[in-house]
Design an enzyme around this catalytic site. Structure first.
Site, PDB file in Angstrom:
ATOM      1  N   ASP A  63     -18.661 -40.357 -32.482  1.00 50.79           N
ATOM      2  CA  ASP A  63     -17.304 -40.554 -32.947  1.00 50.79           C
ATOM      3  C   ASP A  63     -16.790 -41.189 -34.294  1.00 50.79           C
ATOM      4  O   ASP A  63     -15.815 -41.214 -34.131  1.00 50.79           O
ATOM      5  CB  ASP A  63     -16.572 -40.934 -31.211  1.00 50.79           C
ATOM      6  CG  ASP A  63     -16.821 -39.573 -30.331  1.00 50.79           C
ATOM      7  OD1 ASP A  63     -16.880 -38.570 -30.948  1.00 50.79           O
ATOM      8  OD2 ASP A  63     -16.903 -40.130 -29.055  1.00 50.79           O
ATOM      9  N   GLU A  68      -9.154 -43.457 -37.699  1.00 50.77           N
ATOM     10  CA  GLU A  68      -8.459 -43.748 -36.838  1.00 50.77           C
ATOM     11  C   GLU A  68      -8.430 -45.155 -36.091  1.00 50.77           C
ATOM     12  O   GLU A  68      -7.446 -45.563 -35.697  1.00 50.77           O
ATOM     13  CB  GLU A  68      -7.318 -42.934 -36.639  1.00 50.77           C
ATOM     14  CG  GLU A  68      -6.394 -43.003 -36.069  1.00 50.77           C
ATOM     15  CD  GLU A  68      -5.008 -42.216 -35.564  1.00 50.77           C
ATOM     16  OE1 GLU A  68      -4.139 -41.998 -36.947  1.00 50.77           O
ATOM     17  OE2 GLU A  68      -5.302 -41.169 -34.707  1.00 50.77           O
ATOM     18  N   ASP A  69      -8.959 -44.684 -35.479  1.00 50.39           N
ATOM     19  CA  ASP A  69      -8.919 -45.461 -33.728  1.00 50.39           C
ATOM     20  C   ASP A  69     -10.119 -46.620 -34.274  1.00 50.39           C
ATOM     21  O   ASP A  69      -9.119 -47.501 -33.181  1.00 50.39           O
ATOM     22  CB  ASP A  69     -10.337 -44.723 -32.563  1.00 50.39           C
ATOM     23  CG  ASP A  69      -9.147 -43.265 -32.011  1.00 50.39           C
ATOM     24  OD1 ASP A  69      -8.287 -43.129 -32.079  1.00 50.39           O
ATOM     25  OD2 ASP A  69      -9.960 -42.701 -32.268  1.00 50.39           O
ATOM     26  N   ARG A  88     -17.440 -46.773 -27.732  1.00 48.89           N
ATOM     27  CA  ARG A  88     -16.895 -46.615 -29.430  1.00 48.89           C
ATOM     28  C   ARG A  88     -16.845 -47.972 -30.028  1.00 48.89           C
ATOM     29  O   ARG A  88     -16.259 -48.274 -31.172  1.00 48.89           O
ATOM     30  CB  ARG A  88     -15.828 -45.989 -29.507  1.00 48.89           C
ATOM     31  CG  ARG A  88     -15.789 -44.305 -29.297  1.00 48.89           C
ATOM     32  CD  ARG A  88     -14.862 -43.343 -29.760  1.00 48.89           C
ATOM     33  NE  ARG A  88     -14.641 -43.372 -30.894  1.00 48.89           N
ATOM     34  CZ  ARG A  88     -13.637 -42.934 -31.711  1.00 48.89           C
ATOM     35  NH1 ARG A  88     -12.348 -42.294 -30.989  1.00 48.89           N
ATOM     36  NH2 ARG A  88     -13.647 -42.688 -33.133  1.00 48.89           N
ATOM     37  N   ARG A 136      -7.319 -45.668 -23.381  1.00 48.51           N
ATOM     38  CA  ARG A 136      -8.070 -45.881 -24.180  1.00 48.51           C
ATOM     39  C   ARG A 136      -7.353 -47.417 -24.547  1.00 48.51           C
ATOM     40  O   ARG A 136      -7.900 -48.264 -25.124  1.00 48.51           O
ATOM     41  CB  ARG A 136      -7.799 -45.598 -25.336  1.00 48.51           C
ATOM     42  CG  ARG A 136      -9.208 -43.995 -25.314  1.00 48.51           C
ATOM     43  CD  ARG A 136     -10.273 -44.431 -24.901  1.00 48.51           C
ATOM     44  NE  ARG A 136     -11.079 -43.308 -24.723  1.00 48.51           N
ATOM     45  CZ  ARG A 136     -11.314 -42.451 -26.214  1.00 48.51           C
ATOM     46  NH1 ARG A 136     -11.262 -42.178 -26.577  1.00 48.51           N
ATOM     47  NH2 ARG A 136     -11.506 -40.956 -24.991  1.00 48.51           N
ATOM     48  N   HIS A 168      -4.252 -40.242 -26.480  1.00 48.19           N
ATOM     49  CA  HIS A 168      -3.531 -41.021 -27.611  1.00 48.19           C
ATOM     50  C   HIS A 168      -2.134 -40.422 -27.665  1.00 48.19           C
ATOM     51  O   HIS A 168      -1.779 -39.044 -27.659  1.00 48.19           O
ATOM     52  CB  HIS A 168      -4.400 -40.973 -29.010  1.00 48.19           C
ATOM     53  CG  HIS A 168      -5.758 -41.989 -28.392  1.00 48.19           C
ATOM     54  ND1 HIS A 168      -6.745 -41.124 -29.078  1.00 48.19           N
ATOM     55  CD2 HIS A 168      -6.512 -42.944 -28.507  1.00 48.19           C
ATOM     56  CE1 HIS A 168      -7.979 -41.382 -29.076  1.00 48.19           C
ATOM     57  NE2 HIS A 168      -6.985 -42.759 -28.232  1.00 48.19           N
ATOM     58  N   CYS A 254      -6.515 -38.462 -36.593  1.00 42.84           N
ATOM     59  CA  CYS A 254      -7.946 -39.354 -36.643  1.00 42.84           C
ATOM     60  C   CYS A 254      -8.888 -39.339 -37.650  1.00 42.84           C
ATOM     61  O   CYS A 254      -9.313 -40.408 -37.818  1.00 42.84           O
ATOM     62  CB  CYS A 254      -7.955 -39.117 -34.758  1.00 42.84           C
ATOM     63  SG  CYS A 254      -8.624 -37.351 -35.103  1.00 42.84           S
TER      64      CYS A 254
HETATM   65  C1  CIR Z   1     -12.885 -39.522 -28.381  1.00 41.81           C
HETATM   66  O1  CIR Z   1     -12.426 -38.983 -27.215  1.00 41.81           O
HETATM   67  O2  CIR Z   1     -12.370 -40.805 -28.230  1.00 41.81           O
HETATM   68  C2  CIR Z   1     -13.199 -38.563 -29.610  1.00 41.81           C
HETATM   69  N1  CIR Z   1     -13.583 -37.944 -29.606  1.00 41.81           N
HETATM   70  C3  CIR Z   1     -12.284 -38.061 -30.056  1.00 41.81           C
HETATM   71  C4  CIR Z   1     -11.171 -38.964 -30.433  1.00 41.81           C
HETATM   72  C5  CIR Z   1     -10.161 -38.519 -31.968  1.00 41.81           C
HETATM   73  N2  CIR Z   1      -9.047 -40.413 -31.883  1.00 41.81           N
HETATM   74  C6  CIR Z   1      -7.668 -39.603 -31.858  1.00 41.81           C
HETATM   75  O3  CIR Z   1      -6.648 -38.698 -32.060  1.00 41.81           O
HETATM   76  N3  CIR Z   1      -6.930 -40.810 -32.949  1.00 41.81           N
END
Ligand code: CIR
Length: 259
Positions: A63, A68-69, A88, A136, A168, A254
Site C-alpha cells: 500500500d 498521503e497516509d 502499513r 485508522r 478516511h 492518497c
Molecule cells: C488502505 O486500506 O490503507 C489502502 N488500501 C488504501 C489507502 C487509501 N488512502 C487514502 O485514501 N488516504
C-alpha cells in the site's frame, strides 16, 4: 502559499504486489493499468506546474504508493505518521529520506502504540485543519498531531471530527476552495464542520475524493454532479480514470504528498 497552490510533490510507483494491499473491494487490480493511471496522474500534476519526485516501488509494502497516509506536510515541515493499519506502519520511515532530500524538516508524531494517524484523515481547508477520528486515526494520535500543527502554526483552527461510514475523512469530504467541501452521503458526521458541504448523489458518493490544486480539480470521470460542483466554485474540472486504485479503496488525494 494558499492551501490550494502547490509547487512540489512526492509520489511513489505502485508495486507489483499492490493487489495484496488492504481493500474492502473484491475486483482484482490490473497492475499494468494501475501504473498507466499513476503515470497519467503524475503527468497531470506536472502539467499544473508541480515538480514531482516519483519514488521507486516498494514490493514489501503493497500500500506504500498511497503516500498521503504516511506523512503530513505543512509549512515545509513533514510530520511522519504512525499509520493505523499494522501492515502499513513501516511506510512513514521509508519516506523519511525522500522528505529530507526535498529539504523538509522532519518531525515524528511520537507517542506510543495508541497514537495512530493516517494522513487520509487530515484535511486542510483554508485556515481549518479537520482531523477525522476513524478506524485508522485514534484520539491520541489526532491530539498529538493537533499539538504539533499548532506549534508549527498557532493561527490554524484544528478540529477533531467524529464520523463513520467511510474509510478516511477524505473518503467522505474534500475541499474545493471557497469554504466548500464535496461530501459523500455514505459518511455520517457526528461533529459539526466549520464549512459548507455540497452533498453528492449517493451513486457518485465515492467521487467526493477530489484533489484541488493550482486552479484545477482531479475527479473521477463520468461524474457530472462533481463536474458541476467544481465549476460552481470557478475551478477547472480534470476528469481521470482511477479504476484500479478504487479497487484498493484509494483515490486522488492518497497518491501524493503536496506542498
Ligand atoms: C488502505 O486500506 O490503507 C489502502 N488500501 C488504501 C489507502 C487509501 N488512502 C487514502 O485514501 N488516504
Amino acid at each position: 502559499m494558499s492551501t490550494l497552490q502547490f509547487r512540489r510533490a512526492i509520489c511513489k510507483t505502485p508495486p507489483l504486489s499492490m493487489a495484496s494491499g488492504i481493500t474492502s473491494q473484491t475486483e482484482i487490480v490490473d497492475v499494468k493499468i494501475a501504473r498507466q493511471q499513476h503515470e497519467k496522474y503524475v503527468s497531470n500534476l506536472e502539467q499544473l506546474g508541480v515538480d514531482v519526485t516519483v519514488l521507486g516501488p516498494d514490493e514489501a509494502m503493497p500500500d506504500s504508493h498511497f503516500v498521503e497516509d504516511a506523512a503530513i506536510i505543512h509549512a515545509d515541515v513533514a510530520i511522519l505518521t504512525r499509520p493505523g493499519a499494522t501492515t502499513r506502519r513501516m511506510e512513514a520511515m521509508a519516506l523519511r529520506p525522500a522528505l529530507m532530500s526535498a529539504g523538509l524538516q522532519i518531525v515524528a508524531l511520537g507517542g506510543g502504540d495508541e497514537a495512530l494517524v493516517d494522513g487520509g484523515d487530515v484535511l486542510f481547508a483554508g485556515n481549518h485543519v479537520l482531523i477525522g477520528l476513524s478506524h485508522r486515526t485514534t484520539q491520541e494520535g489526532a491530539q498529538r498531531l493537533k499539538n504539533i500543527l499548532l506549534e508549527i502554526n498557532p493561527s490554524l483552527n484544528v478540529c477533531l471530527i467524529n464520523f463513520d461510514g467511510v474509510l478516511h475523512l477524505k473518503s467522505g469530504v474534500t475541499y474545493i476552495g471557497n469554504d466548500t467541501l464535496l461530501g459523500n452521503p455514505a459518511m455520517s458526521l457526528t461533529s459539526q464542520l466549520p464549512l459548507d458541504i455540497i452533498w453528492l448523489p449517493s451513486q457518485d458518493g465515492y467521487a467526493a475524493n477530489t484533489l484541488t490544486l493550482n486552479g484545477s480539480v482531479f475527479y473521477f470521470e463520468e461524474c457530472p454532479s462533481v463536474e458541476k460542483a467544481i465549476m460552481s466554485v470557478g475551478l477547472k474540472p480534470l476528469p481521470m480514470n482511477m479504476s484500479e486504485f478504487r479497487k484498493m479503496d484509494g483515490s486522488f488525494t492518497c497518491l501524493s504528498l503536496l506542498w
